[in-house]
Design an enzyme around this catalytic site. Structure first.
Site, short mmCIF file in Angstrom:
data_model
loop_
_atom_site.label_atom_id
_atom_site.label_comp_id
_atom_site.label_asym_id
_atom_site.label_seq_id
_atom_site.Cartn_x
_atom_site.Cartn_y
_atom_site.Cartn_z
N HIS A 87 -12.62 1.90 -7.39
CA HIS A 87 -12.51 2.41 -6.03
C HIS A 87 -13.72 3.27 -5.68
O HIS A 87 -14.28 3.94 -6.55
CB HIS A 87 -11.23 3.25 -5.90
N ARG A 120 -6.41 1.39 -12.09
CA ARG A 120 -7.34 1.77 -11.01
C ARG A 120 -8.18 2.95 -11.46
O ARG A 120 -7.65 3.99 -11.88
CB ARG A 120 -6.53 2.12 -9.77
N LYS A 125 -0.21 12.42 -6.55
CA LYS A 125 -1.56 11.95 -6.22
C LYS A 125 -1.95 12.32 -4.78
O LYS A 125 -1.08 12.54 -3.92
CB LYS A 125 -1.70 10.46 -6.44
N ASP A 159 1.07 -0.83 -5.04
CA ASP A 159 0.24 0.34 -5.28
C ASP A 159 1.17 1.40 -5.87
O ASP A 159 1.89 2.08 -5.15
CB ASP A 159 -0.34 0.78 -3.93
N ASP A 177 0.62 4.20 -7.27
CA ASP A 177 0.05 5.56 -7.36
C ASP A 177 -0.28 5.89 -8.82
O ASP A 177 -0.99 5.12 -9.46
CB ASP A 177 0.99 6.59 -6.74
N GLU A 226 -3.25 4.41 -10.79
CA GLU A 226 -4.56 5.06 -10.75
C GLU A 226 -4.59 6.25 -11.71
O GLU A 226 -3.55 6.91 -11.91
CB GLU A 226 -4.91 5.50 -9.32
N SER A 245 0.81 -1.22 0.00
CA SER A 245 0.00 0.00 0.00
C SER A 245 0.84 1.27 0.00
O SER A 245 1.75 1.42 0.82
CB SER A 245 -0.87 -0.04 1.26
N GLY A 246 0.50 2.19 -0.88
CA GLY A 246 1.19 3.49 -0.90
C GLY A 246 0.95 4.26 0.37
O GLY A 246 1.88 4.86 0.94
N LEU A 247 -0.31 4.22 0.84
CA LEU A 247 -0.63 4.93 2.09
C LEU A 247 0.19 4.36 3.25
O LEU A 247 0.78 5.11 4.05
CB LEU A 247 -2.13 4.77 2.39
N ASP A 255 0.84 10.41 2.11
CA ASP A 255 0.50 9.63 0.93
C ASP A 255 0.26 10.61 -0.22
O ASP A 255 -0.86 10.80 -0.70
CB ASP A 255 -0.77 8.80 1.23
N ASN A 315 -4.46 10.97 -1.54
CA ASN A 315 -5.19 9.79 -1.12
C ASN A 315 -6.68 9.96 -1.43
O ASN A 315 -7.24 11.03 -1.24
CB ASN A 315 -4.98 9.54 0.39
N SER A 316 -7.29 8.90 -1.91
CA SER A 316 -8.67 8.97 -2.42
C SER A 316 -9.68 9.35 -1.34
O SER A 316 -10.79 9.76 -1.66
CB SER A 316 -9.05 7.62 -3.02
#
Ligand code: SPV
Ligand code: MG
Length: 547
Positions: free
Chosen positions: A196, A165, A127, A92, A94, A121, A53-55, A65, A129-130
């Site tokens: 997502h 993504r 980027k 991930d 990004d 993504e 995970s990037g986060l 992130d 975080n979503s």
């Protein structure tokens, strides 16, 4: 039927295994990890794949992130993760850390380092975080499709997967946009799509899955809609579920709790039972494997030398100074003689030191030595003490009197000399009118400057206090080194003497004389001074000046 040997199948690469997980009919679960150890824990828990995970990687590094960690820093973390695990990792990635060109290079590096797949993504670098309110603008469809194509064209492992993504639902651009993009990315070569959502219900996800109708595998991340039973996604035909950040969050909660408790209680008692024990820690990194490898690869160059110090006598001439302790424990400039002796032996690589005590043995209280006691010390001599330590005489060893002081190079001189039995003698015989020598030595040759300069040993012909001073070549200083063979010879002689009841009051010189007479060829290396023994108050005074 004739027997045939089937060729054993080539083990599948991690990329090939990930590709199978992605495309098989059953649901796959990927668990988040963010460093080598969390990845290992995920594998140990039984997961078939890992979400890097990037986060989580960013947070574990203490940054946001938001592409604050460079892609090569992420790659370094990944390398630790691939090293500790055998299951495939989906990175991930990004937005691919730049344009198509940056992404091409990333894909190449991931293939080189055994990362099975990457997810990118369709947002803009850097980027966000979503789940944050920041800028969630989408990338241009054709630009992002070109990036996917560049990635697919660059993979050096044919089974490497690229997951596209879709952030259309996150960006509020609706289902139609999501489906349109999915189509474009699939056409560009994406091996799967990740849809997502930040909603707490799964409706838009399930809607997408239905409309998409498995044109390629669908990956989901139910961080926000986690209450939805997994069964619904299985039934809907989802390929892969990512549990995206829960190891990182678990570790944050645990570390915070432990730190606070230790801070408050100023003690470890309250947490000890609730943290992984050290055996567990060492097992997780397979620390034991190094010890096994050492046996295979490291030459065992350590020279193991056992030492036996004969320290049973009182030192009667020292009168009241040895009223309550043996002379080896007499203080010379703040330290007992024996302590200095043991330190010298340790310094020369002899960690295994045995002291044979006798008179007031309880006064010998040094750490790091083994103490044996010659109970008969009042009626026996040095060999009786040595016999107490006979089973310590194995391999290379040193026998030393407990009342001597010497400069450290004297030990080096003795340890460096060839021979199975090597004694050190002082070429300067004491004037008998001033100090009678305990043990004079007669050698095959007198000591010449050549012998001193080149540490050349000579044969010992005779030894003892009764030797003719004129014919003697030096004085034994009370140090002898035995090779493994020399130790055997000494033990055999001790055993023979014991059998004939000859040990009694016999001295070390008696033993060495016998060995010389038997042809064991004891060697003598010469020193010129640099040592002394403490037999009386004069000796003690000299010792104080010596240091
Ligand atoms: C991550 O784990 O870094 C992800 C998933 O990208 S999410 O945080 O849910 O966007
Ligand atoms: Mg991410």
């Amino acid at each position: 039927m004739t027997g045939s040997i089937k060729p054993s199948p080539t083990p599948k690469t991690k990329a090939a295994r990930f590709s199978e997980l992605l495309t098989r009919p059953q649901l796959t679960f990927l668990m988040e990890a963010h460093n080598g150890m969390s990845a290992r824990i995920v594998e140990d828990a039984g997961f078939e794949g890992i979400w890097a995970s990037g986060l989580s990687i960013s947070t574990a590094l203490g940054v946001r992130d938001r592409n604050e960690a460079s892609w090569t820093q992420v790659l370094e973390v990944l390398e630790f993760m691939t090293d500790t695990t055998s299951i495939p990792i989906l990175l991930d990635g990004d937005t691919g850390y730049g344009d198509f060109n940056n992404f091409r290079r990333l894909v190449k590096k991931l293939c080189q380092r055994g990362v099975a797949a990457v997810c990118i993504e369709d947002k803009i670098f850097p980027k966000t975080n979503s789940f944050l309110d920041g800028d969630q603008s989408l990338a241009d469809i054709s630009e992002f499709s070109g990036k996917i194509k560049a990635g697919k064209d660059s993979q050096t492992d044919p089974d490497f997967s690229i997951i596209a993504r879709l952030e259309a639902l996150i960006a509020g651009r609706g289902m139609e946009e999501a489906l349109k993009r999915a189509e474009a990315y699939h056409a560009a070569g994406a091996d799967g799509v990740l849809i997502h959502s930040k909603k707490s219900n799964p409706d838009e996800i399930l809607h997408f899955v239905k409309e998409w109708d498995n044109r390629c595998p669908v990956v989901i991340v139910p961080t926000m809609y986690y209450r939805t039973p997994t069964e619904r996604f299985r039934e809907a035909g989802v390929s892969t579920i990512i549990w995206a950040n829960h190891n990182l969050r678990a570790s944050l909660a645990a570390m915070r709790e432990v730190s606070l408790k230790i801070k408050q209680e100023e003690s470890l008692v309250g947490i000890e039972g609730n943290v992984a024990n050290l055996t567990d820690v060492f097992a997780l990194t397979e620390t034991h494997e190094v010890a096994e490898a050492e046996k295979r690869y490291l030459p065992d160059n350590r020279r193991r030398i056992a030492s036996v110090i004969l320290a049973a006598s009182r030192g009667k001439q020292l009168a009241e100074l040895t009223q309550d302790k043996p002379k080896c424990m007499l203080d010379v400039r703040g330290e007992p003689i024996l302590k200095r002796l043991v330190r010298s032996l340790h310094g020369a690589g002899s960690d295994d030191v045995t002291v044979v005590a006798g008179y007031k043995h309880e006064a010998i209280t040094l750490p790091d030595v083994r103490k044996l006691v010659n109970d008969q010390h009042e009626s026996t001599g040095e060999l009786a003490s040595l016999a107490c330590a006979a089973d310590r005489l194995k391999g290379e060893c040193i026998i030393a009197y407990g009342d001597i002081l010497f400069r450290d190079h004297v030990l080096g001189l003795m340890l460096g000399a060839k021979g199975d039995i090597v004694l050190v003698a002082d070429a300067n015989r004491p004037d008998p009118a001033l100090r009678p020598a305990a043990d004079l030595v007669a050698c095959s040759s007198p000591c010449t400057p050549e012998h001193l300069i080149h540490d050349q040993p000579v044969d010992l012909l005779d030894i003892g206090g009764d030797l003719d001073w004129q014919k003697a070549h030096g004085e034994w200083i009370g140090l002898v080194r035995l090779s493994a063979k020399g130790a055997l010879l000494v033990k055999e002689e001790l055993a023979a003497m014991k059998e004939r009841n000859e040990i009694g009051k016999a001295s070390m010189a008696d033993l060495l004389r016998r060995l010389a007479a038997k042809g064991a060829k004891p060697q003598v290396v010469f020193t010129s001074g640099h040592w002394l023994d403490v037999n009386d108050a004069f000796g003690l005074a000299r010792a104080r000046n010596f240091l």
